[in-house]
Design a protein around this motif. Structure first.
Motif, PDB file in Angstrom:
ATOM      1  N   GLY A 214      51.223   2.023  84.713  1.00  0.00           N
ATOM      2  CA  GLY A 214      50.994   1.419  83.411  1.00  0.00           C
ATOM      3  C   GLY A 214      50.412   2.385  82.396  1.00  0.00           C
ATOM      4  N   LEU A 215      50.841   3.643  82.465  1.00  0.00           N
ATOM      5  CA  LEU A 215      50.368   4.638  81.498  1.00  0.00           C
ATOM      6  C   LEU A 215      51.139   4.454  80.192  1.00  0.00           C
ATOM      7  CD1 LEU A 215      50.197   7.803  83.801  1.00  0.00           C
ATOM      8  CD2 LEU A 215      48.563   5.910  83.575  1.00  0.00           C
ATOM      9  N   THR A 216      50.443   4.129  79.135  1.00  0.00           N
ATOM     10  CA  THR A 216      51.109   3.750  77.894  1.00  0.00           C
ATOM     11  C   THR A 216      51.283   4.896  76.906  1.00  0.00           C
ATOM     12  OG1 THR A 216      48.982   3.048  76.975  1.00  0.00           O
ATOM     13  CG2 THR A 216      50.326   1.362  78.057  1.00  0.00           C
ATOM     14  N   ASN A 217      50.605   6.011  77.136  1.00  0.00           N
ATOM     15  CA  ASN A 217      50.654   7.106  76.166  1.00  0.00           C
ATOM     16  C   ASN A 217      50.964   8.448  76.820  1.00  0.00           C
ATOM     17  OD1 ASN A 217      49.858   5.860  73.521  1.00  0.00           O
ATOM     18  ND2 ASN A 217      48.080   5.242  74.730  1.00  0.00           N
ATOM     19  N   THR A 218      51.680   8.426  77.923  1.00  0.00           N
ATOM     20  CA  THR A 218      52.026   9.661  78.630  1.00  0.00           C
ATOM     21  C   THR A 218      53.536   9.851  78.573  1.00  0.00           C
ATOM     22  OG1 THR A 218      50.137   9.418  80.114  1.00  0.00           O
ATOM     23  CG2 THR A 218      51.910  10.883  80.830  1.00  0.00           C
ATOM     24  N   HIS A 219      53.962  10.952  77.972  1.00  0.00           N
ATOM     25  CA  HIS A 219      55.390  11.209  77.801  1.00  0.00           C
ATOM     26  C   HIS A 219      55.592  12.666  77.411  1.00  0.00           C
ATOM     27  CE1 HIS A 219      53.921  10.535  73.736  1.00  0.00           C
ATOM     28  NE2 HIS A 219      53.637   9.286  74.067  1.00  0.00           N
ATOM     29  N   PRO A 220      56.832  13.145  77.462  1.00  0.00           N
ATOM     30  CA  PRO A 220      57.080  14.535  77.066  1.00  0.00           C
ATOM     31  C   PRO A 220      56.834  14.751  75.578  1.00  0.00           C
ATOM     32  CG  PRO A 220      58.887  13.675  78.396  1.00  0.00           C
ATOM     33  CD  PRO A 220      58.036  12.511  78.025  1.00  0.00           C
ATOM     34  N   LEU A 221      56.418  15.939  75.236  1.00  0.00           N
ATOM     35  CA  LEU A 221      56.272  16.307  73.835  1.00  0.00           C
ATOM     36  C   LEU A 221      57.611  16.208  73.115  1.00  0.00           C
ATOM     37  CD1 LEU A 221      54.074  19.526  74.109  1.00  0.00           C
ATOM     38  CD2 LEU A 221      53.415  17.439  72.909  1.00  0.00           C
ATOM     39  N   ASP A 244      58.313  25.539  70.501  1.00  0.00           N
ATOM     40  CA  ASP A 244      59.160  24.425  70.912  1.00  0.00           C
ATOM     41  C   ASP A 244      58.702  23.898  72.268  1.00  0.00           C
ATOM     42  OD1 ASP A 244      61.954  23.112  70.212  1.00  0.00           O
ATOM     43  OD2 ASP A 244      61.913  23.449  72.386  1.00  0.00           O
ATOM     44  N   PRO A 245      58.690  22.555  72.452  1.00  0.00           N
ATOM     45  CA  PRO A 245      58.231  21.993  73.725  1.00  0.00           C
ATOM     46  C   PRO A 245      58.997  22.486  74.949  1.00  0.00           C
ATOM     47  CG  PRO A 245      58.360  20.275  72.056  1.00  0.00           C
ATOM     48  CD  PRO A 245      58.982  21.511  71.463  1.00  0.00           C
ATOM     49  N   SER A 246      60.228  22.950  74.744  1.00  0.00           N
ATOM     50  CA  SER A 246      61.027  23.411  75.879  1.00  0.00           C
ATOM     51  C   SER A 246      60.394  24.610  76.572  1.00  0.00           C
ATOM     52  CB  SER A 246      62.439  23.781  75.419  1.00  0.00           C
ATOM     53  OG  SER A 246      62.408  24.864  74.486  1.00  0.00           O
ATOM     54  N   ILE A 247      59.548  25.349  75.870  1.00  0.00           N
ATOM     55  CA  ILE A 247      58.909  26.515  76.487  1.00  0.00           C
ATOM     56  C   ILE A 247      57.900  26.075  77.544  1.00  0.00           C
ATOM     57  CG2 ILE A 247      57.388  28.486  76.030  1.00  0.00           C
ATOM     58  CD1 ILE A 247      58.824  28.863  73.385  1.00  0.00           C
ATOM     59  N   GLY A 248      57.281  24.928  77.327  1.00  0.00           N
ATOM     60  CA  GLY A 248      56.383  24.382  78.356  1.00  0.00           C
ATOM     61  C   GLY A 248      57.156  23.724  79.483  1.00  0.00           C
ATOM     62  N   GLY A 249      58.122  22.889  79.131  1.00  0.00           N
ATOM     63  CA  GLY A 249      58.960  22.235  80.125  1.00  0.00           C
ATOM     64  C   GLY A 249      58.167  21.591  81.244  1.00  0.00           C
ATOM     65  N   ALA A 250      58.661  21.720  82.463  1.00  0.00           N
ATOM     66  CA  ALA A 250      58.007  21.126  83.628  1.00  0.00           C
ATOM     67  C   ALA A 250      56.682  21.799  83.957  1.00  0.00           C
ATOM     68  CB  ALA A 250      58.937  21.204  84.843  1.00  0.00           C
ATOM     69  N   ALA A 251      56.372  22.880  83.272  1.00  0.00           N
ATOM     70  CA  ALA A 251      55.103  23.579  83.498  1.00  0.00           C
ATOM     71  C   ALA A 251      54.017  23.136  82.535  1.00  0.00           C
ATOM     72  CB  ALA A 251      55.298  25.090  83.366  1.00  0.00           C
ATOM     73  N   GLY A 252      54.398  22.418  81.430  1.00  0.00           N
ATOM     74  CA  GLY A 252      53.343  22.106  80.486  1.00  0.00           C
ATOM     75  C   GLY A 252      53.708  21.280  79.276  1.00  0.00           C
ATOM     76  N   ALA A 253      54.747  20.430  79.342  1.00  0.00           N
ATOM     77  CA  ALA A 253      55.209  19.751  78.131  1.00  0.00           C
ATOM     78  C   ALA A 253      54.888  18.267  78.064  1.00  0.00           C
ATOM     79  CB  ALA A 253      56.709  19.956  77.965  1.00  0.00           C
ATOM     80  N   LEU A 254      53.931  17.784  78.863  1.00  0.00           N
ATOM     81  CA  LEU A 254      53.523  16.385  78.737  1.00  0.00           C
ATOM     82  C   LEU A 254      52.406  16.250  77.715  1.00  0.00           C
ATOM     83  CD1 LEU A 254      53.289  14.825  82.326  1.00  0.00           C
ATOM     84  CD2 LEU A 254      55.040  14.404  80.583  1.00  0.00           C
ATOM     85  N   GLU A 255      52.308  15.062  77.108  1.00  0.00           N
ATOM     86  CA  GLU A 255      51.141  14.702  76.335  1.00  0.00           C
ATOM     87  C   GLU A 255      50.613  13.378  76.842  1.00  0.00           C
ATOM     88  OE1 GLU A 255      52.313  14.611  72.266  1.00  0.00           O
ATOM     89  OE2 GLU A 255      53.486  12.774  72.435  1.00  0.00           O
ATOM     90  N   SER A 256      49.300  13.150  76.640  1.00  0.00           N
ATOM     91  CA  SER A 256      48.676  11.960  77.199  1.00  0.00           C
ATOM     92  C   SER A 256      47.361  11.690  76.475  1.00  0.00           C
ATOM     93  CB  SER A 256      48.448  12.154  78.708  1.00  0.00           C
ATOM     94  OG  SER A 256      48.039  10.949  79.333  1.00  0.00           O
TER      95      SER A 256
END
Length: 365
Positions: A214-221, A244-256
């Protein structure tokens, strides 16, 4: 072949049962809130960030939180909003690691088999395992500071392009060597998740972690990113759109947000997300970075870190994006968790503030 997976956990009760109403958590101790505010104000006065927030989940379920600073460098701008998601940087790695470990539980990934079946064109894939990628012992070089990436940060990069930059730089060690932190490892893990499931790492995080918890504010940049800064030569520089968010990707592109991250930390600590066996593997720490100058012993597990001093052991992860930063940790011994987030990309103060907050909680018991 790719297959569709179902979420690892579910929050929907069986049809034959009536869901119980969870009791409201007790209110936070005002003295604890005041102390958290003092911690933030002290670091804010030291010029470490523009704005920050901190939240502590106590063993009784109460959540104490505080903020300091503002949303922008303009002192007339609004105070920090707890509901606005900020980039969590490398905390993304812990989410990705949970997905990989769940796939291992399902028999779809062997942590100790080579990855050539998923990445046949990757040099040395026949000598590298998912476990080595998870704990940064693969030997892959870092791509994020490579001149080719630094010179072109505003375009969309594919995972294959980022991996190719790291490969061209040459490995820093043989697979299975000492811990060497590299974002490249998690870009590769993101591609392994896609190869196994047919879905992106972000989609798997959504169905396996975000929705069940039920995380309401967690998603990719996205391209619509919140304001954030870097401290350069003593001045706060707006870096919100510098990368660009693609530079973080699976290593760092979430926000929460801090509330979502507390729920995630609690779910890790109480076994909601992973089996006892997987959690034991995740917490099998090897020597990490040298933080002895801070009196901290650091270890790295499978997508998770351990920070320990003579009185406290905190398990979690630090994250620094290009414009924001975060730290999440839990103290398993006392059942507490902490999240610190700043709208400034700084590495270090988040963990220090987290330690100060958890230490204060224990001293108040």
């Amino acid at each position: 072949p790719p297959s569709t997976t179902s979420p690892h956990v579910t929050t929907t009760p069986p049809p034959s049962t009536t869901p119980a109403t969870a009791p409201a958590p007790p209110p936070a101790d005002p003295a604890q809130i005041a102390h958290l505010t003092e911690i933030l104000d002290s670091h804010h006065s030291a010029g470490e960030f523009v704005g920050a927030r901190i939240a502590v989940l106590d063993g009784d379920g109460s959540i104490a939180e505080a903020t300091a600073g503002t949303t922008t460098v303009d002192p007339a701008s609004p105070p920090v909003d707890l509901d606005i998601a900020w980039n969590v940087g490398s905390l993304t790695k812990t989410f990705v690691a949970v997905v990989v470990l769940q796939l291992a539980e399902e028999g779809r990934i062997d942590l100790d088999a080579d990855i050539s079946g998923y990445m046949p064109d990757l040099p040395g894939a026949d000598r590298i395992t998912p476990r080595e990628l998870l704990q940064h012992t693969s030997g892959f070089a870092e791509y994020i500071n490579d001149p080719a990436v630094v010179a072109d940060q505003q375009r969309t990069w594919t995972p294959d392009e980022l991996i190719a930059v790291a490969v061209a730089a040459g490995n820093v060690s043989e697979p299975g060597g000492a811990h060497h932190y590299s974002n490249t490892n998690y870009i590769i893990l993101g591609e392994i998740i896609r190869a196994v499931t047919g879905h992106s790492w972000a989609d798997e995080i959504q169905t396996r972690i975000v929705e069940p918890l039920g995380l309401t504010n967690t998603h990719p940049l996205t391209t619509d990113r919140p304001v954030g800064y870097q401290l350069i030569d003593g001045a706060f520089v707006d870096e919100s759109d510098s990368q660009d968010p693609s530079i973080g990707g699976a290593a760092g592109a979430l926000e929460s947000t801090d509330h979502d991250l507390l729920l995630f930390a609690k779910a890790l600590a109480d076994g909601t997300l992973l089996s006892a066996r997987s959690m034991s593997a995740m917490l099998d720490f090897i020597p990490g970075d040298d933080y002895s100058q801070f009196g901290i012993r650091h270890g790295y597990g499978l997508g998770i870190e351990q920070y320990a001093n003579d009185t406290l052991t905190v398990i979690g992860h630090m994250g620094t994006g290009n414009a924001q930063s975060a730290f999440v940790g839990f103290d398993a011994q006392h059942g507490t968790a902490v999240v610190v987030m700043t709208n400034t990309a700084v590495a270090g103060p988040q963990a220090i503030m987290a330690f100060e907050a958890l230490t204060a909680v224990e001293q108040a018991r």
